[in-house]
Enzyme design. Structure first.
Site: not given
Length: 583
Positions: A18, A20-23, A45, A501
């Site tokens: 949550g 914000g790794k992907t963003s 992930d 997430t």
């Protein structure tokens, strides 16, 4: 530019769920592609929303991203990899070992450690073999392996016959058993991770105390392994000068306090800060705003006035109270507010006159500060993970470590430092507490996952079949698993946040519980800006972004749903916790 500034070929983004790794990994890759470089983004992930963020369906081969020349992405499916990996290991024993033994083996290969190691197996092919990504200038990995997994794979004893024999009650040795053929590839992978000229690890955190603690723990683990080229990215920093909106003032104050009090070793890392953005980071336009937040349009007034919201926590507490006794378990990923929700439920039941035990694995000081004083009818107990792990470790080493050489014992000791070990050890302590639900309420914060329940169930079934010795088992232990699966005795509450997430991860947790024969009775959506009443344009617009996630939980995922607003006053003490159950 607000994004991490790095020129290494390989980038790894890591952090708790949550943050914000992907963003952030997608925004960084897009900025590089916009600058004329060819970039591959890889997600490992299990709850990946890489497809959603980039706006295109992905597979396990590189897919070009429309509207972003030079940008490609792929999704490694660690669940599918883990399934194939598990089947390779178990299939030779089908029809040879008893059914209970097969069940035990399958569950040994079903946990988070197996998924992570299988994912490592897959991305090692991309990182350890340079020819696999020779066409790209940069390779960005969304979700890096933990220090625990890396330590396991660097121990020489990982490649001995020891790991193919008995796990002796340990948690991760089984998953390692099929990796010997990959030894050279893994060695190259770990070496490349530690090469500062080739690899940068970006620690992603929110400006929150818990997320910063997790980032610092990861920093230390990786530094011990020689992975020192690290950056810190603070994502979603909100600040305001206005004094007329209590929610905005409180959010700004909490962020500045968390950053001022972050561990010194973390604060020393080079880094960058991405400001709070009012909209979700889905689609290329939103991702480009992360690189250039100064170009964001002024927030508009959201059209949320007629949005139906789930009720608060009070109705859920009333439903629990009608049963008169039993166990209530709050479950969810770190940082979603499980402890606060558990404490609020416990306090509300005690104020209705019930005898309540609130048991937690959180540090006693945190629970004490949350409860803040004595409440009639409420007893707070603590399961000490360190003490439980120490006892469990002694038991396993006594049972399985006697015949091992120095290398084999080192492997077993490392395995016992796994997160799975703590979960199993704490689960044993829960058995002593669940029995108290016969006479009153027991509220358990930080409950065991479905995988742990199944793992212990499978091991217990195997033990029964092999030894036929149940006489020594205390009655409360014998009753534990049936009670956890009895919806009239145990009520599981999943806690999440109204963001992509956390909801995806909670959905995965619900599936995990389903394998264990447990159906959650309710979901609690915590810290909703939409329900907070804030009039700050930036925060109100972010509240509008929550709507599809709230609706998914309320309409599709939960049998009963409660919504808790983001509160300007931190919910602590009897009066503070009562805010959460106010009608």
């Amino acid at each position: 530019m607000a994004l991490p500034d790095t020129q290494t070929r390989y980038l790894f983004f890591t952090g708790k769920g949550g943050v914000g790794k992907t963003s952030l990994s997608c925004a960084t890759g897009l900025a590089m592609a916009d600058a004329g470089r060819k970039v591959l983004i890889v997600s490992t992930d299990p709850a990946s929303n890489l497809d959603e963020v980039l706006g295109v369906g992905l597979s396990q081969t590189p897919t070009a991203i429309p509207g972003a020349p030079g940008l490609f992405a792929l999704n490694i499916d660690p669940e599918a990899a883990a399934h194939a990996y598990r089947e390779r290991m178990v299939a030779p024993y089908r029809g040879v070992l008893p059914a209970a033994a097969i069940q035990s083996m399958e569950e040994q290969f079903s946990g988070a450690c197996t998924v992570e190691i299988a994912a490592f197996d897959e991305f090692s092919k991309l990182l350890g073999d340079p020819t696999a990504t020779a066409d790209f200038d940069h390779v960005i990995f969304d979700t890096a392996p933990t220090g625990h997994t890396l330590r396991l794979l660097t121990l020489p004893s990982a490649w001995t016959e020891f790991i193919t024999s008995s796990t002796g009650g340990a948690s991760c040795l089984g998953p390692l058993a099929g990796l010997e053929k990959q030894k050279a590839l893994y060695a190259a992978t770990v070496a490349r991770l530690a090469n500062a000229a080739e690899t940068t690890v970006i620690l992603v955190s929110r400006p929150e105390a818990a997320a910063l603690r997790e980032a610092n723990r990861t920093r230390g683990e990786l530094a011990e392994l020689g992975i020192s080229n690290q950056l810190l990215a603070i994502n979603g920093l909100f600040s305001t000068d206005r004094q007329d909106d209590a929610v905005a003032v409180a959010m700004s104050r909490r962020a500045s306090t968390a950053l001022a009090e972050m561990p010194a070793s973390l604060a020393e890392l080079p880094g960058t800060t991405i400001p709070f953005l009012p909209r979700g980071t889905v689609g290329l336009d939103a991702l480009r705003l992360m690189a250039h937040p100064e170009t964001a349009a002024l927030p508009t007034t959201p059209g949320t006035a007629g949005t139906p919201l789930p009720p608060g926590l009070a109705g859920l507490v009333d439903a629990f109270a009608r049963s008169g006794h039993g166990v209530i378990m709050t479950m969810g990923k770190g940082g979603v507010g499980k402890t606060t929700v558990a404490a609020a439920i416990a306090v509300a039941l005690a104020r209705q006159g019930y005898k309540v035990v609130l048991s937690t694995t959180d540090p006693a000081s945190h629970v004490a500060s949350t409860i803040d004083g004595n409440i009639p009818g409420l007893t707070v107990t603590r399961i000490d993970p360190a003490r439980e792990v120490a006892q469990y470790t002694r038991d396993v080493l006594e049972k399985a470590g006697k015949q091992l050489d120095v290398s084999g014992r080192a492997m077993l000791e490392e395995d016992l430092r796994s997160p799975c070990t703590e979960e199993i050890a704490v689960f044993r302590a829960f058995a002593r507490t669940v029995d108290e639900g016969k006479e009153g309420f027991v509220v358990l914060d930080t409950a065991p996952t479905g995988h742990t329940i199944l793992l212990l169930d499978a091991a217990e079934a195997y033990h029964r079949e092999v030894t036929r010795a149940q006489g020594d088992m205390p009655e409360f232990v014998r009753q534990l698993l049936p009670r956890l699966r009895d919806p009239d005795y145990t009520r599981v509450v999943i806690v999440t946040l109204p963001e992509a997430t956390p909801v995806h991860e909670a959905e995965r947790l619900q599936g995990d519980l389903g394998r264990a024969g447990i159906t959650p009775c309710a979901w609690v959506i915590n810290q909703s800006l939409l329900a907070s009443g804030t009039q700050d344009p930036l925060l109100a617009q972010r509240g509008e972004y929550e709507i599809p996630f709230i609706r998914r939980v309320a309409d599709a995922l939960s049998r009963q749903c409660a919504l808790i607003p983001w509160l300007a006053e931190t919910p602590a003490g009897e009066a503070g916790l009562a805010q959460l159950t106010r009608r």
